[in-house]
Design an enzyme around this catalytic site. Structure first.
Site, short mmCIF file in Angstrom:
data_model
loop_
_atom_site.label_atom_id
_atom_site.label_comp_id
_atom_site.label_asym_id
_atom_site.label_seq_id
_atom_site.Cartn_x
_atom_site.Cartn_y
_atom_site.Cartn_z
N ASP A 7 5.40 -4.35 2.07
CA ASP A 7 4.47 -3.57 3.15
C ASP A 7 3.01 -3.75 2.67
O ASP A 7 2.41 -3.70 2.10
CB ASP A 7 4.51 -1.95 2.31
CG ASP A 7 3.70 -0.89 3.18
OD1 ASP A 7 3.76 -1.02 4.32
OD2 ASP A 7 3.23 -0.01 2.41
N GLU A 66 7.23 -5.02 6.88
CA GLU A 66 6.95 -3.96 7.91
C GLU A 66 6.04 -4.39 8.69
O GLU A 66 4.81 -5.06 8.47
CB GLU A 66 6.22 -2.55 7.13
CG GLU A 66 6.12 -1.51 8.28
CD GLU A 66 6.11 -0.28 7.35
OE1 GLU A 66 6.91 0.47 7.18
OE2 GLU A 66 4.78 -0.03 7.00
N ASP A 137 2.42 2.35 -1.89
CA ASP A 137 2.58 1.34 -1.34
C ASP A 137 4.12 0.37 -1.97
O ASP A 137 4.75 -0.25 -0.97
CB ASP A 137 1.54 0.26 -1.56
CG ASP A 137 0.22 0.98 -0.87
OD1 ASP A 137 0.47 1.08 0.22
OD2 ASP A 137 -0.56 1.03 -1.63
#
Length: 163
Positions: A7, A66, A137
């Site tokens: 991420d 992502e 995160d």
């Protein structure tokens, strides 16, 4: 299947490594890569170095990242693109395949809704792994890895029907 989920974030980049066997998911490692202070090049180099170390230590078969969300702030989206570039460079050094998923696809895969809030994503990840994860995160990176495992599993089951 061993997957590293990422991420990307401008302040903190979350990462999580999972292994799947059938329907069983096992979290092997989870953490964050926080860039050192300095100019942009130094911060990007730091993220690439930290991701490179995780890949070297855990030997994933693939990397799931992502996709950057482009909202109102184009400058933020560009910065996330630069961070993704550092992550992709680290994966490329290890010749790993990289797949990216939009945030809504990740949320749908773990929380059942593409519009899920961070807390719902954390609950979904906790349920799917049998662990206990707070929103953040690293948990978001775990959601990305789970999303990839679920999509790859579906694609494998679909192949015979397409033949």
């Amino acid at each position: 299947m061993r997957v590293l989920g990422i991420d990307p974030g401008s302040r903190v980049t979350g990462w999580a490594l999972i292994e799947s066997s059938g329907n069983v998911l096992r979290v092997l490692a989870i953490g964050t890569a926080a860039p050192r202070t300095g100019d942009l090049a130094a911060r990007l180099g730091s993220i690439a170095e930290q991701v490179d170390q995780v890949i070297g230590q855990w030997g994933p078969e693939s990397v799931a990242v992502e996709r950057a969300f482009v909202g109102r702030n184009v400058a933020s989206a560009l910065r996330l693109g630069e961070i993704r570039g550092a992550v992709l460079a680290a994966a490329g050094r290890h010749q790993l395949p990289v797949v990216d998923y939009p945030p809504a696809t990740v949320k749908l895969a773990v929380a059942g809704s593409g519009a899920a809030e961070k807390d719902a994503v954390a609950r979904g990840v906790s349920t799917l792994t049998g662990g206990r994860y707070e929103a953040g995160d690293a948990t978001d990176a775990l959601a990305v890895a789970i999303c990839h495992v679920r999509h790859a599993s579906f694609a494998r089951r679909l192949r015979p029907a397409q033949a």
